[in-house]
Design an enzyme around this catalytic site. Structure first.
Site, mmCIF file in Angstrom:
data_model
loop_
_atom_site.group_PDB
_atom_site.id
_atom_site.type_symbol
_atom_site.label_atom_id
_atom_site.label_comp_id
_atom_site.label_asym_id
_atom_site.label_seq_id
_atom_site.Cartn_x
_atom_site.Cartn_y
_atom_site.Cartn_z
ATOM 1 N N SER A 143 0.868 -1.185 0.000
ATOM 2 C CA SER A 143 0.000 0.000 0.000
ATOM 3 C C SER A 143 0.903 1.232 0.000
ATOM 4 O O SER A 143 2.083 1.152 0.376
ATOM 5 C CB SER A 143 -0.845 -0.004 1.279
ATOM 6 O OG SER A 143 -1.459 1.255 1.485
ATOM 7 N N TYR A 156 -0.899 -1.676 10.590
ATOM 8 C CA TYR A 156 -1.108 -1.725 9.137
ATOM 9 C C TYR A 156 0.112 -1.142 8.423
ATOM 10 O O TYR A 156 0.647 -1.739 7.485
ATOM 11 C CB TYR A 156 -2.374 -0.938 8.774
ATOM 12 C CG TYR A 156 -2.763 -1.016 7.308
ATOM 13 C CD1 TYR A 156 -3.289 -2.191 6.781
ATOM 14 C CD2 TYR A 156 -2.633 0.092 6.466
ATOM 15 C CE1 TYR A 156 -3.667 -2.266 5.447
ATOM 16 C CE2 TYR A 156 -3.011 0.025 5.133
ATOM 17 C CZ TYR A 156 -3.527 -1.152 4.631
ATOM 18 O OH TYR A 156 -3.895 -1.223 3.307
#
Ligand SMILES: NC(=O)c1ccc[n+]([C@@H]2O[C@H](COP(=O)([O-])OP(=O)(O)OC[C@H]3O[C@@H](n4cnc5c(N)ncnc54)[C@H](O)[C@@H]3O)[C@@H](O)[C@H]2O)c1
Length: 251
Positions: A143, A156
């Site tokens: 990401s 995350y």
């Protein structure tokens, strides 16, 4: 379906019941590959596989919790028995609990890292032999969080940053036979954005040079490229698929 642009391969995709994973399953199947739609949400995985078969492709929905080593072993036994040895593995599943570090528990922290990062170790541990034999490839889904930070997403961010480094490591250890690359999507229109407010959507559009969110299919085609012969000299690479989100500080 079935435009055969290369030899039919078995492609294993995790988290393939929804969003980017499902789009990736459809994209590989449309090129004639045999797709293993692996997900913890088995009903939705089976539905994606049925939809692919109805369109003339080849796919099965398979239960897999990527955090469970025994789940990987069971899937491996099943695929080996069916002579469906993966030549491509796409590690796309993730799990996130928002909250600053002190708001996390040992359990929530470890589960996020297990699903979103250690799963890639498990994938290589389980399928390194079939990938090597097939001269295959692995594509990991990180990401923009791997290179930039947003508040209250420590696990995350750590998992997504770790994926970029892990990809490089694996690309060395399994060379020259297995290529390993990672994509870094920006804001992509999946169910993850369903509960975000208008302000968040407007901000994401503004932050992207292309002034819009991306579609899951626009990540899927890049993943497919990295797993294709067209990318035969690409390994250890991190490829942004973010509409330019990380190019500048935004408008
Ligand atoms: N949507 C975005 O804006 C965006 C941005 C950057 C990166 N990504 C990355 O793209 C990937 C896919 O995200 P998405 O937006 O399509 O999300 P999504 O929620 O649509 O799909 C995620 C899938 O992972 C599955 N999953 C969750 N835990 C699992 C487990 N333990 N084992 C197996 N499967 C599991 C879910 O059932 C679901 O099918 C993720 O790695 C995410 O970090 C998404």
């Amino acid at each position: 379906m079935g435009a055969q642009n290369q030899m039919k391969r078995t492609v294993l995709i995790t988290g393939a019941a929804h969003g980017i994973g499902a789009a990736t399953a459809r994209t590989f199947a449309a090129s004639g590959d045999d797709v293993v739609v692996a997900d913890i949400d088995i009903e939705a995985a089976v539905a994606v596989a049925e939809e692919i078969r109805a369109a003339g492709g080849t796919a099965t929905g398979n239960i897999l919790d990527v955090a469970d080593p025994e789940g990987w072993e069971a899937l491996s036994r099943e695929l080996r028995a069916a002579n469906r040895l993966p030549a491509v593995v796409v590690n796309n599943a993730f799990f996130q609990v928002r909250g600053a570090a002190h708001e996390q528990t040992e359990g929530s922290w470890n589960k996020q890292l297990s699903v979103s990062l250690s799963s890639v170790y498990r994938a290589m541990h389980t399928f390194h032999d079939t990938l090597t034999r097939a001269r295959g490839s692995m594509v990991n889904v990180s990401s923009v969080h791997g290179v930039l930070s947003w508040a209250e997403q420590p696990a995350y961010g750590a998992a997504k940053g770790g994926l970029i480094s892990l990809t490089r490591q694996l690309s060395l250890d399994y060379a020259p036979h297995v290529r390993v690359n990672v994509v870094l999507p920006g804001a992509i229109e999946t169910r993850q954005w369903d509960h975000q407010g208008k302000d968040d959507h407007d901000l994401a559009r503004k932050q992207a040079t292309l002034q819009r969110l991306g579609k899951p299919e626009e990540v899927a085609t890049v993943i497919q490229f990295l797993a294709s012969e067209g990318a035969s000299y690409v390994t250890g690479a991190s490829l942004l698929v973010d509409g330019g989100m990380t190019t500048s500080l935004g408008a």
